[in-house]
Design a protein around this motif. Structure first.
Motif, PDB file in Angstrom:
ATOM      1  N   VAL A  32       1.332  -0.977   0.643  1.00 39.62           N
ATOM      2  CA  VAL A  32       0.069  -0.164  -0.186  1.00 39.62           C
ATOM      3  C   VAL A  32       1.162   1.629  -0.364  1.00 39.62           C
ATOM      4  N   GLU A  33       1.315   1.825   0.226  1.00 38.77           N
ATOM      5  CA  GLU A  33       2.862   2.093   0.384  1.00 38.77           C
ATOM      6  C   GLU A  33       3.453   2.322  -0.593  1.00 38.77           C
ATOM      7  N   GLN A  68     -10.096  -0.655  -2.651  1.00 40.35           N
ATOM      8  CA  GLN A  68      -8.472   0.384  -2.683  1.00 40.35           C
ATOM      9  C   GLN A  68      -7.925   1.289  -3.358  1.00 40.35           C
ATOM     10  N   LEU A  69      -8.649   0.465  -5.190  1.00 41.86           N
ATOM     11  CA  LEU A  69      -7.317   1.537  -5.564  1.00 41.86           C
ATOM     12  C   LEU A  69      -9.031   2.821  -5.471  1.00 41.86           C
ATOM     13  N   VAL A  70     -10.300   2.894  -5.246  1.00 44.09           N
ATOM     14  CA  VAL A  70     -10.580   3.602  -5.196  1.00 44.09           C
ATOM     15  C   VAL A  70     -10.455   4.491  -3.984  1.00 44.09           C
ATOM     16  N   GLU A  71     -10.197   3.564  -2.383  1.00 36.63           N
ATOM     17  CA  GLU A  71     -10.331   4.391  -1.182  1.00 36.63           C
ATOM     18  C   GLU A  71      -9.047   5.245  -1.670  1.00 36.63           C
ATOM     19  N   TYR A  72      -7.842   5.477  -2.382  1.00 39.49           N
ATOM     20  CA  TYR A  72      -6.597   5.592  -1.978  1.00 39.49           C
ATOM     21  C   TYR A  72      -6.567   6.537  -4.152  1.00 39.49           C
ATOM     22  N   GLN A  91       2.249   5.463  -3.608  1.00 34.23           N
ATOM     23  CA  GLN A  91       3.756   6.563  -4.643  1.00 34.23           C
ATOM     24  C   GLN A  91       3.295   6.264  -5.957  1.00 34.23           C
ATOM     25  N   ALA A  92       2.593   5.182  -6.647  1.00 32.26           N
ATOM     26  CA  ALA A  92       2.032   5.227  -8.252  1.00 32.26           C
ATOM     27  C   ALA A  92       1.180   6.479  -8.834  1.00 32.26           C
TER      28      ALA A  92
END
Length: 323
Positions: A122-123, A146-150, A127-128
């Motif tokens: 996740v770290e 997860q992609l939406v959350e970040y 960065q991505a």
């Protein structure tokens, strides 16, 4: 920080490791050609990819300078690392980082198992800028969540039936997720590891011993815009009550085929889920779904006509009806 639930890791990870399908390079090339302007100056993360066999890594490594990438990072589950990293005698999972300039990709070790939900992965995700991969189909819900959350941009492969998931459909309805440009029908061939049984209806082994299976209903899912999703669907049919009956359990007309959407009807209509292959958000509004037995604020239960259950439907409205 994304934290894995304590009781989720073993069973979910085992399911994911059985979803080890290698996307073929032509399928990647055919899709990525529609997004090249999105990648300049960006860091790309392939977080379900063994670089030893991943055509995603191969594609971005070869096209790094042409796309103007800033950095390429890949990681995957520990059990997928043996071919590339055994030479390093590493007891842990590992990944690759590549920053161009003619240098060799740098190998780095991970303290955990390379699960995309692990803290260190996740770290890397944070960065991505863009995530591109073929995630485990069995974990597609939480992978996209997860992609939406970040708040990440992404281009990933999944089964088209994922659009009926309660975690996925609201994103499609709200124009936060859509199909990619290149795959609209049929099945696609994926490579599989040597230990996989070839039980699929269509499978083969090539002259080098590489194993392949064909998977039906595959689509690209993305939140990267592309020109093809703004192409108008040409409509030629006209509405009549006889041809377009109403549902027993919802106030909308039924349309059996996308090609039969009436050009002159402005109210709600139920269309097959394959409509999403042609969906133009400038032309149509998605208002709901009739695809499960669970009633929600956007899903109204499977459609019925004269007491007979119909196939799953997406509820749409034509933004620009024509007479």
């Amino acid at each position: 920080m994304y934290v894995m639930a304590k009781n989720q890791s073993l069973h979910a990870a085992n399911r994911a490791k059985k979803d080890e399908f290698y996307t073929q390079l032509p399928d990647i090339e055919n899709e990525l050609t529609h997004y090249e302007e999105h990648f300049r100056g960006k860091t790309v993360y392939c977080n379900c990819d063994d670089p030893a066999v991943s055509n995603f890594f191969r594609y971005f490594h070869l096209k790094f300078e042409e796309l103007g990438l800033k950095k390429l990072i890949t990681t995957c589950y520990q059990n997928r690392q043996t071919r590339l990293f055994s030479q390093h005698d590493s007891p842990s999972a590992a990944g690759l980082e590549y920053a161009g300039n003619g240098e060799e990709p740098a190998v780095f070790e991970l303290e955990e198992d390379g699960d995309f939900r692990s803290e260190e992965c996740v770290e890397l995700l944070q960065q991505a800028d863009i995530v591109v991969t073929n995630p485990p189909f069995s974990l597609f819900r939480e992978y996209v969540a997860q992609l939406v959350e970040y708040g990440k941009k992404f281009l990933v492969i999944g089964n088209m039936n994922a659009i009926t998931y309660k975690e996925i459909f609201p994103l499609i309805k709200d124009n936060k997720l859509w199909y990619g440009a290149s795959i609209k029908s049929g099945d696609r061939e994926f490579g599989v590891p040597p230990h996989y049984p070839l039980t699929a209806a269509s499978s083969r082994v090539d002259d080098a011993g590489n194993r392949f299976v064909r998977v039906k209903g595959v689509r690209w899912f993305t939140n990267l815009d592309h020109k093809k999703r703004h192409e108008d669907l040409i409509l030629t049919k006209k509405y009549t009550p006889e041809k377009y009956p109403r549902y027993d359990n919802y106030d909308a007309i039924n349309v059996n085929k996308t090609a039969e959407i009436p050009k002159d009807y402005a109210e709600k209509m139920g269309v097959p889920i394959t409509f999403l292959d042609k969906h133009n958000p400038d032309q149509f509004e998605i208002t709901g779904s009739m695809a499960t037995t669970k009633i929600t604020d956007y899903n109204f239960g499977y459609p019925f006509i004269n007491g007979k259950k119909k196939y799953a439907r997406i509820i749409i409205r034509n933004r620009r009806p024509q007479q």
